[in-house]
Design an enzyme around this catalytic site. Structure first.
Site, PDB file in Angstrom:
ATOM      1  N   SER A  87      -7.510 -41.560  -1.333  1.00 46.09           N
ATOM      2  CA  SER A  87      -6.934 -41.538   0.016  1.00 46.09           C
ATOM      3  C   SER A  87      -6.430 -42.892   0.504  1.00 46.09           C
ATOM      4  O   SER A  87      -5.839 -42.970   1.588  1.00 46.09           O
ATOM      5  CB  SER A  87      -7.953 -40.984   1.016  1.00 46.09           C
ATOM      6  OG  SER A  87      -7.980 -39.583   0.961  1.00 46.09           O
TER       7      SER A  87
ATOM      8  N   LYS B 121      -2.904 -43.168   1.751  1.00 46.16           N
ATOM      9  CA  LYS B 121      -2.470 -42.963   3.136  1.00 46.16           C
ATOM     10  C   LYS B 121      -2.099 -44.267   3.828  1.00 46.16           C
ATOM     11  O   LYS B 121      -1.521 -44.238   4.924  1.00 46.16           O
ATOM     12  CB  LYS B 121      -3.561 -42.234   3.923  1.00 46.16           C
ATOM     13  CG  LYS B 121      -3.823 -40.813   3.419  1.00 46.16           C
ATOM     14  CD  LYS B 121      -4.860 -40.097   4.272  1.00 46.16           C
ATOM     15  CE  LYS B 121      -5.111 -38.675   3.790  1.00 46.16           C
ATOM     16  NZ  LYS B 121      -6.076 -38.600   2.690  1.00 46.16           N
TER      17      LYS B 121
ATOM     18  N   SER C 157      -9.007 -39.275   7.752  1.00 38.74           N
ATOM     19  CA  SER C 157      -8.380 -39.165   6.437  1.00 38.74           C
ATOM     20  C   SER C 157      -7.838 -37.759   6.180  1.00 38.74           C
ATOM     21  O   SER C 157      -7.963 -37.207   5.086  1.00 38.74           O
ATOM     22  CB  SER C 157      -9.382 -39.545   5.334  1.00 38.74           C
ATOM     23  OG  SER C 157      -8.720 -39.735   4.101  1.00 38.74           O
TER      24      SER C 157
END
Length: 389
Positions: A62, A65, A122
């Site tokens: 993640s 991102k 997230s």
């Protein structure tokens, strides 16, 4: 006897002076022991304070991102989207697994709410919804992600999605993540999101959703206000963290830790090292005007040049920086149209003839091309005040 005593005292004094240096080096050798790769940088200068296999290509999970948020903040900065725009969730976005805010197909949230979901929780579903909102489709957004990677001059990254969910040929490196974090931090509002430990979505409904930051250092390490955690079974525990103390902001990146506890401990040690050994001297704020330059055939005849990010100098603790020279150079052959944020010069910092930093200066505003009638009148001086005879 007195001579022997003097020599012993002298040796003791030398030893006491060298001990902190030895300790500092010892501390550095103990950093990121459990990580596959890591990097520690000072944000304003980009100086690397610590490096461990930082160009190894690994699954970023993640932390992907970070680039998703860069493109969101960039679109906001350019006025392509607004904070209160309503973002509709497609069936595809709602189908994302992993971390999510449980968006339903057809549900709408503002850009601000979606960014809260991405930066704090997230949220994969919010990431895809925003990708579709900005670019029309996830794939078009991914193409923009990879184009931005090239613009930043990064060599170790390729994205396949805006979430970090496992995908073939989706990778990055500690170095590239550090540089992406540096870019994201140009947008000063982002840490109001990434630095929030808990918040809520759908507050005025019966579906009130509690967000808790996946980055626990936001709560437990003073000065930490971002940026992004990551975890998949392939990537293990990863983190790109940033912290600010006094005038210095640093970024620490780790890949491949065995647990979130290990991840937080290793990053904490890296931050401790940076703040104990280094300091920065701020020179210019972001958005500071450093001059004007002429624009040929523009609707306005001049454009202001400003800093696009804070400019600082990095030193070891206690080191003094005297005789610093600042050299500002502006392009003299500009021709309209000029876009806001377009590079139109640079500021160079030198000491004793040695270049310490080179930073671009950008156009404060867009300068459209002037129409033919405007240029005609200007050529005859009709825009200048004529004194009466």
């Amino acid at each position: 006897m007195k001579r022997v005593l003097s020599i012993l005292l002298f040796m003791a004094l030398i030893s006491s002076l060298l001990t902190p240096l030895a300790s500092a080096e010892g501390n550095k050798s103990e950093l990121a022991n459990g990580a596959k790769s890591a990097i520690l940088i000072e944000r304003d200068t980009g100086a690397v304070l610590y490096d461990k296999n930082s160009h190894e290509k690994l699954a970023p999970a993640s932390m992907t991102k970070i680039m998703t948020m860069i493109l969101i903040m960039e679109a906001l900065d350019k006025g392509q989207i607004n904070w209160n725009d309503k973002v509709r969730t497609s069936e595809y976005a709602a189908s994302m697994g992993g971390s999510q805010i449980f968006l339903e197909a057809g549900e709408e949230m503002t850009v601000k709410e979606m960014l809260k979901g991405i930066s704090i929780g997230s949220a994969n579903d919010a990431s895809v919804a925003m990708a579709e909102h900005i670019s029309g489709s996830e794939q078009a957004f991914v193409d923009k992600m990879n184009q931005k990677v090239k613009e930043l001059g990064l060599k170790d990254t390729k994205f396949q999605n805006p979430t970090g969910l496992p995908a073939q040929d989706h990778y990055s490196s500690a170095y590239d993540m550090g540089m992406m974090a540096k870019e994201l931090l140009k947008y000063e509002k982002i840490t109001k999101f990434t630095g929030t430990y808990e918040s809520y979505l759908r507050e005025d409904s019966d579906k009130k959703f509690w967000l808790v930051n996946t980055n626990k250092l936001v709560r437990f390490y003073p000065g930490v206000d971002g940026l992004k955690t990551g975890f998949t079974s392939e990537a293990k525990y990863c983190l790109t963290a940033t912290a600010k103390k006094n005038d210095m902001r640093v970024v620490a990146v780790v890949f491949g830790l065995k647990s979130s506890k290990d991840r937080n401990a290793e990053v904490s040690k890296m931050l401790d090292y940076a703040f104990s050994q280094y300091q920065t001297k701020p020179l210019y704020d972001k958005g500071q005007i450093l001059g004007k330059t002429k624009v040929s055939k523009g609707k306005t005849e001049k454009v202001e040049a400003m800093t696009d990010e804070p400019i600082s100098l990095l030193t070891k603790k206690g080191e003094k920086l005297n005789d610093i020279e600042k050299k500002i150079t502006l392009d003299r052959d500009l021709k309209a149209p000029i876009k806001k944020g377009e590079e139109i010069g640079e500021v160079v910092i030198e000491k004793g003839g040695k270049v310490l930093s080179e930073t671009p200066l950008v156009a404060k505003e867009t300068v459209p091309e002037a129409g033919w009638w405007e240029l005609y009148k200007r050529s005859f001086g009709m825009f200048t005040k004529v004194d009466s005879p």
